[in-house]
Every structure is written in structure tokens, then in C-alpha cells.
Design an enzyme around this catalytic site. Structure first.
Site, PDB file in Angstrom:
ATOM      1  N   ASP A   1      34.783  -4.269  87.174  1.00 49.70           N
ATOM      2  CA  ASP A   1      35.366  -3.786  85.924  1.00 49.70           C
ATOM      3  C   ASP A   1      36.800  -3.392  86.186  1.00 49.70           C
ATOM      4  OD1 ASP A   1      33.210  -3.841  84.227  1.00 49.70           O
ATOM      5  OD2 ASP A   1      32.441  -1.913  84.929  1.00 49.70           O
TER       6      ASP A   1
ATOM      7  N   ASP B   1      28.805  -0.082  84.018  1.00 49.50           N
ATOM      8  CA  ASP B   1      28.504   1.314  83.724  1.00 49.50           C
ATOM      9  C   ASP B   1      27.664   1.513  82.466  1.00 49.50           C
ATOM     10  OD1 ASP B   1      30.499   0.554  82.044  1.00 49.50           O
ATOM     11  OD2 ASP B   1      32.014   1.915  82.841  1.00 49.50           O
TER      12      ASP B   1
ATOM     13  N   ASP C   1      25.229  -3.376  80.518  1.00 43.62           N
ATOM     14  CA  ASP C   1      25.564  -3.965  81.820  1.00 43.62           C
ATOM     15  C   ASP C   1      24.330  -4.118  82.703  1.00 43.62           C
ATOM     16  OD1 ASP C   1      28.230  -4.083  81.233  1.00 43.62           O
ATOM     17  OD2 ASP C   1      28.718  -2.162  82.146  1.00 43.62           O
TER      18      ASP C   1
HETATM   19  P1  ATP Z   1      36.465  -2.528  81.362  1.00 46.18           P
HETATM   20  O1  ATP Z   1      35.458  -3.520  80.898  1.00 46.18           O
HETATM   21  O2  ATP Z   1      37.287  -3.014  82.482  1.00 46.18           O
HETATM   22  O3  ATP Z   1      35.932  -1.167  81.581  1.00 46.18           O
HETATM   23  P2  ATP Z   1      37.452  -1.780  78.816  1.00 46.18           P
HETATM   24  O4  ATP Z   1      37.223  -0.321  78.934  1.00 46.18           O
HETATM   25  O5  ATP Z   1      38.674  -2.219  78.119  1.00 46.18           O
HETATM   26  O6  ATP Z   1      37.528  -2.474  80.202  1.00 46.18           O
HETATM   27  P3  ATP Z   1      35.344  -1.860  76.925  1.00 46.18           P
HETATM   28  O7  ATP Z   1      34.977  -0.456  77.165  1.00 46.18           O
HETATM   29  O8  ATP Z   1      34.292  -2.890  76.695  1.00 46.18           O
HETATM   30  O9  ATP Z   1      36.196  -2.414  78.122  1.00 46.18           O
HETATM   31  O10 ATP Z   1      36.328  -1.863  75.704  1.00 46.18           O
HETATM   32  C1  ATP Z   1      36.700  -3.033  75.035  1.00 46.18           C
HETATM   33  C2  ATP Z   1      37.848  -2.766  74.128  1.00 46.18           C
HETATM   34  O11 ATP Z   1      37.455  -1.862  73.099  1.00 46.18           O
HETATM   35  C3  ATP Z   1      39.035  -2.108  74.810  1.00 46.18           C
HETATM   36  O12 ATP Z   1      39.920  -3.026  75.351  1.00 46.18           O
HETATM   37  C4  ATP Z   1      39.694  -1.342  73.676  1.00 46.18           C
HETATM   38  O13 ATP Z   1      40.552  -2.184  72.943  1.00 46.18           O
HETATM   39  C5  ATP Z   1      38.501  -0.965  72.802  1.00 46.18           C
HETATM   40  N1  ATP Z   1      38.064   0.390  73.071  1.00 46.18           N
HETATM   41  C6  ATP Z   1      37.740   0.941  74.249  1.00 46.18           C
HETATM   42  N2  ATP Z   1      37.349   2.207  74.128  1.00 46.18           N
HETATM   43  C7  ATP Z   1      37.408   2.486  72.822  1.00 46.18           C
HETATM   44  C8  ATP Z   1      37.093   3.640  72.039  1.00 46.18           C
HETATM   45  N3  ATP Z   1      36.647   4.754  72.563  1.00 46.18           N
HETATM   46  N4  ATP Z   1      37.269   3.552  70.711  1.00 46.18           N
HETATM   47  C9  ATP Z   1      37.711   2.421  70.154  1.00 46.18           C
HETATM   48  N5  ATP Z   1      38.013   1.319  70.819  1.00 46.18           N
HETATM   49  C10 ATP Z   1      37.867   1.335  72.136  1.00 46.18           C
END
Ligand code: ATP
Length: 895
Positions: free
Chosen positions: A326, A633, A637
Site C-alpha cells: 500500500d 489494512d 483487503d
Molecule cells: P492506499 O491504498 O495506498 O492506502 P489510499 O489511502 O489513497 O491509498 P483508499 O483509502 O482506498 O486508498 O482511498 C482511495 C481514495 O479515496 C483516496 O485517494 C482519496 O481520494 C479518497 N479518500 C481517502 N480517504 C478518504 C476519506 N476519509 N474521505 C473521503 N475520501 C477519501
């Protein structure tokens, strides 16, 4: 009490708690004393005494005991007592090793023990689940296991899977409405959540009604205790090998005994020699030493913040060829700070540090007050409403509680002077659609001046596509093509600066629509703007990725984030190089299995993927023959973590489900810890090879010296008790020390091991046989030389043979530390080994020179001159073959 029928006030009174502030320290302590810990009682473990006696069940030990009995009956009391003593010491060692292995596994369990968020003394704190008491207020969200039986007092789209209790695999929707019927089934208690069940969606708060064995789960707990098999592939292979070795050793022993008897040796002596030889030749200590080496390795890993949940992972780690990681939090720090905002066609910068809510807004160089600007105001306020994070001042600095993305947006709004309680006075929250990585957004329905609004924040590329208008200088206008182009350009620009970008949008909704679903309302947005946040890479990650590359392990970034941001960060970290391919979730979905397999090895960045894509990626890499380590996490997943060869869960941000599915948990969520674990895994495997080599070569030597003597019609070169002694002292201690050896050279400069590599691969079999053969030959030679010198003193020659065997083995042990040559390593590097060898030597001298031990071990003092011969001969097996090292060196220098 029927908590499910009660109203909030009654629950509060019934449990003597405060739903707003939680329990206070005094009450917690009092209750803990009264009700004990919140845990399910475990099955009785094997008692220490039973474990001790189980050491003597071993077939070979039983034969030895029989031999003792026979010696006793024949009046050979000294033999009998000595054998008993050795069997006892062997048993104690075995007991000690097993106890140690068991203890470390127990400690592991404690470390990965579940935790819960509890409201205590007015603050949300993370506590071990076992400390929960009735009346505690707990908070949980998707991916968590419920820590005790709770009556729900707040829910937001909460769904719980209760199959462990009810057998029903479909998640149940939960709410807080009291249920008036008194006696209902667990499955119908929609306002209760039960210990051990799993939150699959949404979030909630509940107050604990029952803990431990009194919970619904506690009542069926005995049915649920299942033992997981912890044997590693190597241990299984060694088990099989052990069986072959037993048969081989027994046959050879039989041959030695037969030859001896045919040559007129005394029957009793040959019987005892046969038994001792069989005991010595069978590496019965091997599985125990492997377990100890594995569990000590596991403990070393814990110190380096990697918790191995499944022992086989230790071995698989050394074979890993791809790490799918990730991005957020693992490769980056997950400490987000909004540095740029964009709205109404203009970019602004925001100053400040971390989560400290102090900073200014600038347009170019010019400072300005953001609260005067209606677009910025909405962008920041709505980001604050759609938010669960909170910022506290603690120990001289500001700390975040909650999601860092949300924390950053909260801080940005606070820098503009907004405070959440004041904002919520204007915007009353009616309903929430929590964030999930598939929708990539989160929304709140709020009431504002008599109107209902849906306020949303989420991935900008997703939100812009769902928008049909845009808020421009405080006014809503149609979203033209050129506006859309401008927004997309801005998303790219922020992304290419490695900023994570979140968009904010809203829409009005009609009061008439009573029950909204996300699909119905999360559309036709009015786009407001973007917040770009910095998430610096973690220190050491770049170095760790480089080391992995040198070790033949490829790192692949898998992220839900935008492609441009992902690429920028991947490039900074050395994951993405020229010529590598990148792919987003959409394109990935369009590919069939074969198409993906064809290109998967070239792809180093997957962006905008959903957790479901991770499984596709793991499977494809596995089809290409890779051993895949995959991090994760969230709840979704879990399937990918489970099917990866090494499933890795985050210790801090990981959900319980992800942790349960994983075989390795990173206590610090840090990528570099994966590298360390792989390094340890490789090292442990190499050390296991080292002592397998040592033990087997020693055994081969012991059998061959006896066999050769019988073939040459010589008397017995070693008496039974000496063989047993060598087996216990000379074999045991140094082998354990080899298990703690330092790696040879840099294990991270080698290619990953093939997962199906056999025990004797890479020349180990040859080394065992050649060294074992030589040890046997030199021992026999020493025996013959001494015997020809003093033909009437067999006991002297036997002592010389004993000393030569011991010395040859103790020199050879240093050779086992290297795959190249004994000369390539500093012999004093491994302190444990030096101590083990020194103590084995001292014990040998004690046995040879202590008058009262001499009759027991059939020894006599050895003359100084003969020591020179012993040392010379016993060095041969190791140094004869070290010659090839010099030859190799010479070649190297010539090149
Ligand atoms: P990784 O998969 O590496 O952890 P990530 O945190 O970007 O990356 P996700 O948590 O799946 O992956 O989030 C996907 C997308 O959703 C993010 O790129 C962001 O644009 C949006 N996002 C993440 N957190 C929030 C939140 N709390 N509220 C709204 N949108 C969010």
C-alpha cells in the site's frame, strides 16, 4: 437485565455509567476487581510435569531405558547410571526447548491480542480488549471485531456479520431502537452487538453489557477453540527426512552389530553399542532445534516490529520475490498537511506545520483572510463537516485522533478560524454515508437554514464525473467542458507534486425523500474545489526498496490514490523507473486473466484500485511463479492478504479482519519492516541449514567410524557411553549456537530462495557426506595409530578416538557457518558458538581427566604428544576442503 428493551436513560442507570463521558478510572478499577478480565477461558494447557514426561515417550529414549534395564540386570551399574543420567539430561534439555518455544508462541499471542476504542474519563482511548468492563462505552467501525457484548447507542449504516453466533452469513443491519419483546433470539436483537462478531460496514457506539465468559460468545466458546497447525514446510520435510534417516541409521547400526558379533565381540557390549549408535545417529534433536531457531527468530523479528502470526511465514519470507505494498502510511508517513487549495479557478497556498492548527492562507505572496471568500469557506467548512477526526493538544504538541486525510482537512479549516462545534450549529447532521475505498467518497446529509444538503468529500476524479455544476465565486453555475478540463488539469498538477488530492462537493436534496441510499443521492453534485495535501515518504523506505531490489525482490505500489500522485511518489521512492508500466483500476478490470499475466511483471504501480483488485494482482503474480507478499489494512483487503504467500497486515491502522487474515503484522505499519522481516527470514533459514549440516555430518562421522572399525575387524573405537556423550554435548550445544549465527555476508545480496528447494539443495548433501566421511576416517586413523602404539591399552586408544571425534566436530562446526569456506569468516564473530565450543572442550577434558569420571566414561588421561596428533588429524576434515577456497580466491585475483 433485558438491555435490548431499554431506553438510553435506563441503560445508563442499569449499568451505572455515563454515555457521554464513559467510565472514570475509579469505577473501572472497582469493576475490574469485581468481574475480572474480559477474556474467554482457554483450554487447559499441558502441565509442566506432563510436558517433562512426554520427553521420554520418544522411541529411541525408550530403547535407551531398556538398555539401562538390561545393564542393570547384568550388574553393569555404572553403565546403567550413566545412561540414565544422559537420558535425564536429554529430557531436561528437550523440556527446556519445548517450554521456550511454547512461551514465545504465547508471548506472540499476547502481542497480537485485540484492542478496542473505549471512552474513558471523557476521552477515546485504545485499550486491550481484555481490560473492558461492563459500562464501558466502545466505538467500532468496518473491519473491527466487537470486543464484548454491547447495547448500541449510536449507529451509522452499521452492519455486523454474526455467523459465528447465529450461523447466518449475511450481515445484519443494526440500529438503536429499543425492542419491546422480552425474550427474543440473538439474531433478532438489532440493537445489540456481540463479542467476536464482525463489523462489515459503517460504524457505531455501544455500551458494554456483558464481558468474558458471560457474553453470548463465551457461552459457546468451548466449541470455537480450534488449534491451528503451526508446522512449517521445512519442518514437514524434516519429519519425512527423519523417518528415512531412522531406517537408514537402524540398518547401518544393525550391520555394525552383526559385524561385531561375527568378529567375536561381546554380545552385551555390541548390544549397548548398537543402541547408543542408533541413538546418536538419529537426529532426534533436530525438530526441536528447528522450532527453537524459528521461535528465537520470531522473537528477534518482534524486536524489529514484525509480528509473525503463522510460523510457516518465517520460511516463506525468505522466498518472497514481489512485495505489493500500500502507499499511504506504509510507504508514506500518513501525516497529511493541506498545502494547496483550489477553487473558483484559483490556487492558494496554506502554511503551517503538521497538525498544529496555526497557519496562513496566501494568494501568490499575498496573505489573505479565507473566511471572507465564500468558495474557500465552503470548501473548508464542508471538509470539516464530512469528518471524524479530532485534534487535541497533548504533551506540548497537537495530536490527531482519526484518519490523517480527515485530520489534514480539519486542520486546514481550523487555520481559517473555523471550529467544528460552531459549524455544526449551522449545519445539523442528519445522516452519514461512511467512506469506503470502493466509492472513494464520504457524505453527510445536513440541515442548513431549513434546507437539506448532501455534503461530500472524496476522490476528485470521481467527484468531478458525478458533478453537473460548479460553485464559482460563491455562485452555482453549469459545469462546462472547459471547467472540467481545468479541474482535471489542476488534479494532475497537484498529483504531479506528489500531493494527495481530495475534492469537496455538495447538492441540495428534497425533504420529501425519506430514506436515501448512497446510490440515489451521491450524484448531480455541485463541485466546490480541491484540497491538496502533502504526505511525505517515510524515511528509510527508499533505501529499503533499493535493498529489496538487490535481493531480487520487486516492489509494487498498490494504491487507491490518483495515478498522477501515485506515479510521483513511486518515482521519488525508486519504485517506478523508465520503461515500467503503470495501470489504474479501470484498465485492470478490462483485462482478462491471460492479458494481465502477460504484462503483470512489467507493472510497478497500480493506482485507483479497489481492494478487490488486489486479489486479481496476487493471483496473476502467483501464476507467473512469484512468491507474493501483500499488505493491507481494510476489511476488503482480507481475501488478498489470505491468498498472498505472505499476507501482511498493518498493526496500527489495520482492522481486526486484516490482522486475522495475515501471517505477518507490522507493528509500525512501515515498509522497511517488511524488508527487515525478509532479511530475518532468509537468515533463519540459512542458520537452520547450518545446524542441519553440522548435526548430520557429525552423525555420519559417528556411524562411519564404528562401521569402518567393524569392517576392518578392529575392536570398538568408541564405547557406548562416549557415543551418547558426544551426541548430547558435542552435537547439542554448538548446533543451538549455530541457530543464532550472524548471516554470512549480506543475505540481501542474494536472489530469493526457490520455495520448493529441498533440505539438501545447494551442495548441502555433498558437504554432509564428505565432511562426515572425513570425520569418520580421521577418528578411525587416530584410534588405529594409538592402538598400534599401545596395543595392550585399548582404553587409551578409545579415549584418543573419543577426543579426536569431539575435536574434529568442534572444528568442523566453524565450517558450517559458511557456504564458501571456514576461512572466509571470523570464527570469533558468533559469541554463543565460541562459548558452546569452549564449554564442550572443557567438558571433554573433565570427562578425560577427572579420576572419578574416568571409570564411567571409560577414559584415561591422554599424553601431550598424542594431543598434537589428535589436533592435526581432527583439523583435516575442515581444512582439507578449505583448499578449494584458496583455489577460488586465486582465480578471483587472476581475473
Ligand atoms: P492506499 O491504498 O495506498 O492506502 P489510499 O489511502 O489513497 O491509498 P483508499 O483509502 O482506498 O486508498 O482511498 C482511495 C481514495 O479515496 C483516496 O485517494 C482519496 O481520494 C479518497 N479518500 C481517502 N480517504 C478518504 C476519506 N476519509 N474521505 C473521503 N475520501 C477519501
Amino acid at each position: 437485565m433485558n438491555f435490548h428493551s431499554m431506553e438510553e436513560r435506563e441503560i445508563e442507570a442499569g449499568l451505572d455509567t455515563d454515555l457521554q463521558g464513559g467510565l472514570s478510572s475509579g469505577l473501572i478499577e472497582q469493576r475490574q476487581k469485581k468481574v475480572g478480565y474480559n477474556e474467554l477461558e482457554e483450554e487447559e494447557k499441558q502441565s509442566a510435569i506432563l510436558l517433562f514426561f512426554s520427553q521420554f515417550k520418544d522411541f529411541m529414549v525408550l530403547i535407551l531405558l531398556a538398555a539401562t534395564l538390561i545393564s542393570g540386570l547384568l550388574g553393569e551399574y555404572i553403565d546403567a547410571i550413566a545412561i540414565i543420567a544422559i537420558v535425564l539430561v536429554n529430557g531436561i534439555l528437550g523440556f527446556y526447548q519445548e517450554r521456550k518455544a511454547e512461551r514465545s508462541l504465547q508471548a506472540l499471542k499476547q502481542l497480537s491480542a485485540p484492542q478496542v476504542m473505549a471512552l474513558r474519563n471523557g476521552k477515546w482511548t485504545r485499550i486491550p480488549s481484555r481490560e473492558v468492563v461492563p459500562g464501558d462505552v466502545l466505538k467500532f467501525e468496518a473491519g473491527d471485531r466487537i470486543g464484548a457484548d454491547v447495547r448500541l447507542i449510536h449507529t451509522s449504516n452499521l452492519e455486523i456479520e454474526e455467523s459465528a453466533l447465529t450461523g447466518e452469513s449475511m450481515p445484519v443491519q443494526k440500529n438503536t431502537t429499543p425492542i419491546k419483546e422480552g425474550n427474543i433470539n440473538l439474531g433478532d436483537m438489532h440493537n445489540m452487538a456481540f463479542m467476536g462478531t464482525l463489523v462489515t460496514r459503517g460504524n457505531g457506539v455501544g455500551v458494554v453489557t456483558q464481558i468474558g465468559m458471560k457474553t453470548a460468545m463465551g457461552q459457546i466458546a468451548n466449541l470455537l477453540q480450534t488449534a491451528e497447525t503451526m508446522e512449517t514446510p521445512l519442518q514437514r520435510r524434516l519429519d519425512q527426512l527423519g523417518k528415512i534417516l531412522i531406517v537408514g541409521a537402524l540398518l547401518l547400526t544393525l550391520l555394525v552389530v552383526l559385524l561385531g558379533v561375527l568378529q567375536g565381540q561381546d554380545l552385551y557390549t555390541m548390544f549397548l553399542a548398537g543402541v547408543s549408535l542408533a541413538v546418536a545417529a538419529i537426529p532426534e534433536g533436530l525438530p526441536a532445534i528447528v522450532t527453537v531457531a524459528l521461535s528465537l527468530g520470531v522473537q528477534r523479528m518482534i524486536k524489529q516490529k514484525a509480528i509473525v502470526r503463522k510460523l510457516p511465514a518465517v520460511e516463506t519470507l525468505g522466498c518472497a520475490s514481489v512485495i505489493c505494498s500500500d502507499k499511504t502510511g506504509t510507504l508514506t508517513q500518513n501525516k497529511m498537511t493541506v498545502t494547496t487549495i483550489w477553487t473558483s479557478g484559483k490556487s492558494y497556498t496554506v502554511s503551517g506545520n503538521g497538525y498544529e492548527p496555526e497557519g496562513n492562507f496566501y494568494e501568490g505572496e499575498e496573505k489573505f483572510a479565507p473566511s471572507d471568500h465564500i468558495n474557500i469557506q465552503r470548501l473548508l467548512q464542508y471538509g470539516m463537516i464530512c469528518n471524524h477526526a479530532s485534534i487535541h493538544y497533548q504533551d506540548d504538541h497537537y495530536v490527531l485522533e482519526g484518519d490523517p486525510t480527515e485530520g489534514a482537512m480539519m486542520v486546514a479549516a481550523m487555520k481559517a478560524g473555523f471550529r467544528k462545534p460552531n459549524v455544526l450549529k449551522e449545519y445539523k447532521i442528519l445522516k452519514e454515508f461512511p467512506f469506503d475505498s470502493s466509492r472513494k467518497m464520504m457524505s453527510m446529509i445536513v440541515e442548513h437554514r431549513g434546507k437539506r444538503l448532501l455534503v461530500t468529500k472524496g476522490a476528485p476524479d470521481v467527484l468531478i464525473q458525478k458533478s453537473d455544476s460548479i460553485l464559482w465565486d460563491g455562485k452555482k453555475k453549469f459545469l462546462s467542458k472547459s471547467d472540467e478540463v481545468e479541474v482535471n488539469l489542476m488534479i494532475e498538477r497537484l498529483g504531479s507534486q506528489a500531493l494527495r488530492t481530495i475534492a469537496v462537493a455538495y447538492r441540495e436534496i428534497h425533504e420529501s425523500a425519506k430514506e436515501y441510499t448512497e446510490d440515489e443521492v451521491e450524484k448531480d453534485f455541485t463541485f466546490i474545489g480541491l484540497q491538496g495535501m502533502m504526505d511525505p515518504p517515510r524515511q528509510e523506505v527508499e533505501g529499503a526498496i533499493k535493498e529489496c531490489k538487490e535481493a531480487g525482490i520487486k516492489t509494487v505500489m498498490i494504491t487507491g490514490d490518483h495515478m498522477i500522485t501515485a506515479k510521483a511518489i513511486a518515482r521519488n521512492l525508486g519504485i517506478l523507473h523508465d520503461g515500467d508500466r503503470v495501470m489504474d483500476g479501470k484498465s485492470l478490470s478490462l483485462l482478462d486473466k491471460n492479458e494481465l499475466d502477460e504484462m503483470i511483471e512489467d507493472i510497478t504501480v497500480f493506482a485507483r484500485v479497489t481492494p478487490e483488485h488486489k486479489l486479481t494482482i496476487v493471483k496473476s503474480l502467483q501464476r507467473k511463479g512469484h512468491i507474493v507478499a501483500m499488505t493491507g489494512d481494510g476489511v476488503n483487503d482480507a481475501p488478498a492478504i489470505k491468498s498472498a504467500d505472505i499476507g501482511i497486515a498493518m498493526g496500527i491502522t489495520g482492522t481486526d479482519v486484516a490482522k486475522e487474515a495475515s501471517s505477518l503484522v507490522l507493528m509500525d505499519d512501515h515498509f522497511a519492516t517488511i524488508k527487515t522481516a525478509i532479511m530475518e527470514g532468509r537468515n533463519i533459514y540459512e542458520n537452520i541449514r547450518k545446524f542441519i549440516r553440522y548435526l548430520l555430518a557429525s552423525n555420519v562421522g559417528e556411524i562411519l567410524v564404528m562401521l569402518f572399525a567393524m569392517l576392518l575387524a578392529l575392536p570398538l573405537p568408541l564405547v557406548p557411553i562416549q557415543i551418547l556423550w558426544v551426541n548430547l554435548v558435542t552435537d547439542g550445544l554448538p548446533a543451538m549456537a549455530l541457530g543464532l549465527d550472524q548471516p554470512e555476508g549480506n543475505v540481501m545480496k542474494q536472489k530469493p530462495r526457490h520455495p520448493r528447494e529441498g533440505v539438501f539443495a545447494r551442495g548441502l548433501g555433498w558437504k554432509v557426506i564428505s565432511r562426515g566421511f572425513l570425520i569418520g576416517v580421521v577418528t578411525l586413523a587416530a584410534f588405529m595409530l594409538a592402538y598400534s602404539k599401545y596395543p595392550d591399552q585399548l582404553i587409551y586408544a578409545q579415549t584418543v578416538a573419543f577426543a579426536t571425534l569431539v575435536t574434529a566436530q568442534l572444528i568442523h562446526v566453524f565450517d558450517c557457518r559458511s557456504e564458501v569456506s571456514v576461512l572466509s569468516r571470523n570464527p570469533f564473530e558468533n559469541k554463543y558458538l565460541v562459548w558452546a565450543v569452549v564449554s564442550s572442550f572443557v567438558l571433554m577434558f573433565v570427562v578425560i581427566y577427572t579420576p572419578f569420571l574416568q571409570p564411567i566414561f571409560h577414559t584415561v588421561p591422554i599424553k601431550l604428544m598424542d594431543w598434537l596428533m589428535i589436533i592435526g588429524l581432527s583439523s583435516l576434515p575442515t581444512f582439507l576442503l578449505a583448499g578449494s577456497f584458496f583455489a577460488g580466491k586465486k582465480k578471483e585475483t587472476m581475473v
